[in-house]
Design an enzyme around this catalytic site. Sequence first.
Site, mmCIF file in Angstrom:
data_model
loop_
_atom_site.group_PDB
_atom_site.id
_atom_site.type_symbol
_atom_site.label_atom_id
_atom_site.label_comp_id
_atom_site.label_asym_id
_atom_site.label_seq_id
_atom_site.Cartn_x
_atom_site.Cartn_y
_atom_site.Cartn_z
ATOM 1 N N LYS A 64 2.219 10.992 7.317
ATOM 2 C CA LYS A 64 1.370 10.715 8.477
ATOM 3 C C LYS A 64 1.800 11.445 9.767
ATOM 4 C CE LYS A 64 -1.211 6.903 6.753
ATOM 5 N NZ LYS A 64 -0.816 5.838 5.841
ATOM 6 N N PHE A 108 0.861 -1.188 0.000
ATOM 7 C CA PHE A 108 0.000 0.000 0.000
ATOM 8 C C PHE A 108 0.893 1.232 0.000
ATOM 9 C CE2 PHE A 108 -2.309 3.620 1.542
ATOM 10 C CZ PHE A 108 -3.486 3.531 0.811
ATOM 11 N N ASP A 121 9.304 3.135 1.987
ATOM 12 C CA ASP A 121 8.091 3.874 2.332
ATOM 13 C C ASP A 121 7.833 3.656 3.823
ATOM 14 O OD1 ASP A 121 5.574 4.850 2.845
ATOM 15 O OD2 ASP A 121 4.637 4.012 1.041
#
Length: 411
Positions: free
Chosen positions: A264, A149, A235
């Site tokens: 985030k 993802f 990531d």
Amino acid sequence: MKVADTLAMANTQYYLDKEAQYGAHNYHPLPVVLTKGSGVHVWDIENNRYYDFLSGYSAINHGHCHPKIMEIFLEQAQRLTLTSRAFHNDALGEYAEYITRFFGYDKVLPMNTGAEAVETALKLARRWGYEVKGVAPGEALIVTCSNNFHGRTISIISFSTDEPSKRNFGPYTPGLLTIPFNDLEALKAVLQNKNVVGFLVEPIQGEAGIVVPDEGYISNAAQLCKDANVLFIADEIQTGLARTGKMLACEHEGVHPDMLILGKALSGGTMPVSAVLTSKEVMDTIKPGDHGSTYGGNPLACRVAIAALQALIDENMAENAAIQGEYFRAGLKAINSPYVSIVRGKGLFNAIVIAHEEEDAAWQLCMIMKENGLLAKPTHGDRIRFAPPLTISRTQIEDAVYIIEKSLNKL
Ligand SMILES: *Cc1c(COP(=O)(O)O)cnc(C)c1O
């Protein structure tokens, strides 16, 4: 305010109906309407208090409304929020110095959402591939892993293996290859192709259900990339910033990625702030006018990100995540429910896999946990992620394990 309005405001259904009627149905939230947060807790409009065990998909590592981050946020919000990059501001340079020293890189490129930072990393890898590695024009390839993802743009979903994320969104972006996660042989094989410029990977797959690869996978993958003159791109949007018990998940294996992607929790959960960190060699392939973002590097984001990174250090959040995570997993394993088939994770990045004849058992369990004062969300049907804010205490972990156990007993 009229009595009718006051009643409506305390009525969960009222808010669910409004969203359902006027909003896109691109999420399937738990039926709880939150209005306030502080530390590890959130409150709904009926004044019920919950432990937040999702933490905004790990954007709330610092806990809700962290006082030091809020102080800086409010101060800067009243001074200067956005200049665009057409002009300089007095926060960007300081932030760039701070974050590059913090993680040991030459340069940073500031963006907003995680997906934008991933896109930026892909662009940088291609530029570097053509201009430094010497790949023929249009031939560059980027390798990714199945069940990844990395976000929701068309290029990113082009290498997704999740059917709903892709269906009828094509045509897809070319130049992307997918290999199985946690498979060094597959990586070795694909790296034979000299047109590969980058390998993009989550050190622990988050949305896939906290899939922790074998020990040595990340360090060996990084070494294989190095030997093949391919950029190792981590990531760490969800795994980074102390979540797994180290500042970066790659640190568990002593790996310093060629490119690091953060997002985030970089803003302490206040606003979208993301970044790509890399070497001068890679970053300098982008020149003025080649890439950008109106909000990227805005002074509010810069100040807030410094405060968020500093708070991780000042409050030993990585260490607390390691200690409480260990304790939490031990607690989950001790529950010994017939419905829990797997307990896995690292630091405070954990999941259980539910084995139950009813297909929506994980959803039902989340509903029961909600009734018992703990919020979590299933991912991919049978997996439930448990990722509380990193400020959580031992007593709160004990309380949460008790709630999870009580809820499992009701399933
Ligand atoms: C959430 C996430 C993204 C995308 O971030 P957005 O801010 O939602 O665009 C990318 N990669 C990983 C690993 C993520 O967890």
